[in-house]
Design an enzyme around this catalytic site. Structure first.
Site, PDB file in Angstrom:
ATOM      1  N   LYS A 283       0.845  -1.190   0.000  1.00 12.39           N
ATOM      2  CA  LYS A 283       0.000   0.000   0.000  1.00 12.39           C
ATOM      3  C   LYS A 283       0.885   1.247   0.000  1.00 12.39           C
ATOM      4  CE  LYS A 283      -4.442   1.195   2.066  1.00 12.39           C
ATOM      5  NZ  LYS A 283      -5.414   0.870   3.135  1.00 12.39           N
ATOM      6  N   GLU A 366     -20.203  -5.703   9.866  1.00 15.47           N
ATOM      7  CA  GLU A 366     -21.213  -4.919  10.565  1.00 15.47           C
ATOM      8  C   GLU A 366     -22.250  -5.779  11.274  1.00 15.47           C
ATOM      9  OE1 GLU A 366     -19.533  -2.503   7.162  1.00 15.47           O
ATOM     10  OE2 GLU A 366     -20.351  -4.523   7.386  1.00 15.47           O
ATOM     11  N   ARG A 394     -26.171  -2.415   6.595  1.00 12.40           N
ATOM     12  CA  ARG A 394     -25.758  -3.800   6.380  1.00 12.40           C
ATOM     13  C   ARG A 394     -26.081  -4.688   7.584  1.00 12.40           C
ATOM     14  NH1 ARG A 394     -19.963  -3.970   3.511  1.00 12.40           N
ATOM     15  NH2 ARG A 394     -21.039  -5.444   2.168  1.00 12.40           N
TER      16      ARG A 394
END
Length: 627
Positions: A283, A366, A394
């Site tokens: 990253k 979630e 969600r």
């Protein structure tokens, strides 16, 4: 764009077809140019930089090997798709990234035929790609289908549900795992180095040490330990896991070795059935600051693009929540903080460091976060779930079935409620008042400013059942915030201004602009505070003494707080005239939050104009009747 550097190869790329005429050496140079271009553009527009720097070679390789858009490429989350946009004819549009009227920060089906599936929330790519692959198979089409999923998105149950289903089928599906959280050795092809890296990695080590602590309390642990470790090695090698799910596992492959990546993908393209390619990337690759701190460079703000600046200069609601959480934790040892991979965004960094034993980041999960909170609450704890409005969607079943149905004392700190600006409709919290208001047992509050936010957090925390405090992104009107704990009387509104003819009933973030309108109109302004329960006495009093009631909320009008006011008046047989201001029945595109509120007529001038228009029409009607 000023001071644009020269990009001799990139400037010749208008579609993926142009990649296929380049040599391997030219493709490698192109990757360097794209990195420079990303840094040059994204630092000016704002956006997700670190993840996109890490997927440059992967994007080039996929579009070089596969015949997109005939072959279908599905990106997960969308944080890593900027290079994909650049390569598919949107290079010049990158200067308008996430701005009003510009291109989205995520793939969108109506933006380009190369964007095969709209994304923004995580862990959807495998399910969507599998659906496409099955449709192609049933129609006898030869499209290849590729899902690119980040390792963070692999923490969500939905990704494994899709993997489990896909492995049971014979669809021609390639899943590419962009693993950007593991260091890369110089030779990633050797089996021994691969095993060493896996077994020395944080995931395996944490699993091993954590399990040893548990097993150490069992009899005959020493005799069991050796066989247990060997069993764990077999369970935790990724190839074993994915092959058990029915995939042909390939990897790990160095995601920055472009020639090798292209060769690997060319070989995979000839295979049929479910394939899984494990690609290791870094990253922030190629940008020193982003490599050193990829979290800080994950999403960056604009530096050279002029944006409207909010008039508010006080602390952000997120910061207020984070400070409150730590203060309350000092007083209440039962408090538990939970977040689904939103530690920094939800303001929980300080809490996680000060109270690590009471902090749980469950990853992008979630549903689990909400039911975990329910379990904790049922055992006498006081859980606080910090979650974005759009992500709470969600976990709706868990909110209803596991929390509200059992009337458990879980506090939901709902951040990013309403319009969020540059992230657009996938991240806008436009619907929470509508989908929360219909749930029994749930206390729902919206603060007018940061002081009131703290008071409402206190109120919800001490409430005997489930409670939700929803607040917007950014700062509010208050410049200072009191740290005194002072719960509010449940269901009691506040009359902030007395006027005549018109009463504005404003919820949460709309109190400040409604006050501007009320002063210009000489109208009454009520800070409603509570969406559920509503202050029935105040609403009925406003209806008795005003010609017009106007509800104002930063939520869709359909089923929102204003609908609750209308339902209350109807139940009491009150014929007072009422109109509702809120978000329209549409998905609002990206732009700054201030721009979007103005477009929706939810700034002070817009509210004033709407009310004046209604009053002018009343005068015209009266004159017509008199004549």
């Amino acid at each position: 764009m000023p001071d644009k550097p020269a990009y001799p190869i990139l400037d010749t790329i208008d579609s993926p077809a142009d990649l296929r005429r380049l040599t391997k050496a030219e493709l490698v140079r192109l990757a360097g140019e794209i990195r420079d271009f990303l840094v040059h553009t994204v630092t000016r527009t704002g956006g997700h930089l670190a993840a996109n720097l890490g997927t440059v070679e992967l994007s080039i390789a996929l579009h070089t090997v596969f015949n997109t858009p005939h072959d279908k490429l599905v990106w997960d989350v969308g944080h890593q798709a900027y290079c994909h946009k650049i390569l598919t004819g949107r290079r010049e549009q990158m200067r308008s990234l996430r701005q009003l009227g510009g291109i989205s920060g995520f793939p969108k089906r109506d933006e380009s035929p190369y964007d095969t599936f709209g994304v923004g929330h995580s862990s959807t790519s495998i399910s969507a790609a599998l659906g496409m692959a099955l449709a192609h198979q049933q129609r006898g089409q030869d499209h290849k289908t590729i899902a690119v999923i980040g390792d963070g998105a692999m923490t969500a149950g939905m990704a494994f549900e899709a993997l489990n289903h896909a492995g049971d089928l014979n669809a021609n599906l390639l899943v590419v795992l962009n693993d950007n959280d593991m260091s890369i050795s110089h030779n990633v092809g050797g089996l021994s180095k691969y095993l060493s890296r896996i077994l020395a990695g944080r995931f395996y080590t944490s699993m091993r040490e954590g399990s040893k602590k548990v097993l150490s309390h069992l009899p005959s642990f020493r005799e069991f330990a050796r066989r247990w470790e060997e069993h764990m090695k077999g369970m935790l090698v990724p190839g074993t896991l994915f092959e058990e799910l029915g995939f042909n596992y390939i990897g790990p492959v160095d995601g920055h070795d472009l020639p090798e990546l292209i060769k690997t993908l060319e070989n995979i393209r000839q295979l049929s059935g479910p394939q899984f390619l494990h690609v290791v990337t870094r990253k922030g690759k190629g940008h020193e600051a982003a490599e050193k701190d990829p979290l800080a460079w994950h999403g960056i703000n604009a530096t050279a693009v002029t944006r409207q600046t909010p008039a508010e200069t006080g602390p952000s609601y997120t910061a207020v929540f984070g400070e409150w959480l730590c203060d309350m934790a000092e007083q209440e040892p039962r408090l538990i903080g939970i977040t689904p991979a939103m530690c920094e965004g939800s303001g929980m960094v300080d809490f996680s460091q000060r109270f690590p034993e009471r902090y749980f980041d469950v990853g992008i999960a979630e549903q689990h976060a909400v039911t975990l909170a329910a379990g904790l609450a049922s055992a006498g704890k006081k859980p606080v779930v910090a979650i974005y409005s759009t992500f709470l969607q969600r976990a709706y079943d868990q909110l209803i079935h596991d929390v509200a149905l059992q009337n458990l004392p879980v506090l939901f700190a709902i951040d990013r409620a309403g319009l969020v600006g540059p992230d657009g409709p996938t991240h806008a919290g436009s619907f929470d008042l509508s989908f929360l208001r219909c749930i029994p047992n749930l206390l729902i509050m919206a603060p007018a400013d940061q002081n009131e936010c703290r008071q409402m957090l206190d109120t919800g925390f001490h409430h005997s059942g489930p409670a939700a405090v929803r607040y917007p992104r950014g700062s509010g009107p208050a410049t200072t915030v009191s740290r005194i704990h002072k719960p509010l009387p449940v269901g009691q509104a506040e009359i902030r201004r007395k006027g005549r003819r018109v009463a504005l009933l404003a919820f949460g973030s709309m109190v400040a602009p409604a006050m501007q309108a009320a002063e210009a109109l000489d109208a009454t302004l009520v800070n409603m505070r509570f969406i559920k329960p509503l202050d029935e006495a105040t609403i009925l009093a406003m209806a008795d003494h005003h010609e017009l009631l106007v509800t104002v909320e930063e939520n869709v009008i359909a089923g929102g707080a204003g609908s609750g006011v209308a339902e209350l008046l109807s139940a009491h047989g009150h014929a007072c005239r009422i109109t509702h201001l809120g978000l329209p029945d549409a998905f609002i595109e990206h732009g700054s939050r201030e721009e979007l509120l103005k477009i929706c007529g939810l700034d002070g001038a817009g509210i004033q104009e709407h009310v004046e228009s209604l009053l002018r029409n009343d005068c015209k009607l009266e004159q017509k009747l008199i004549s």
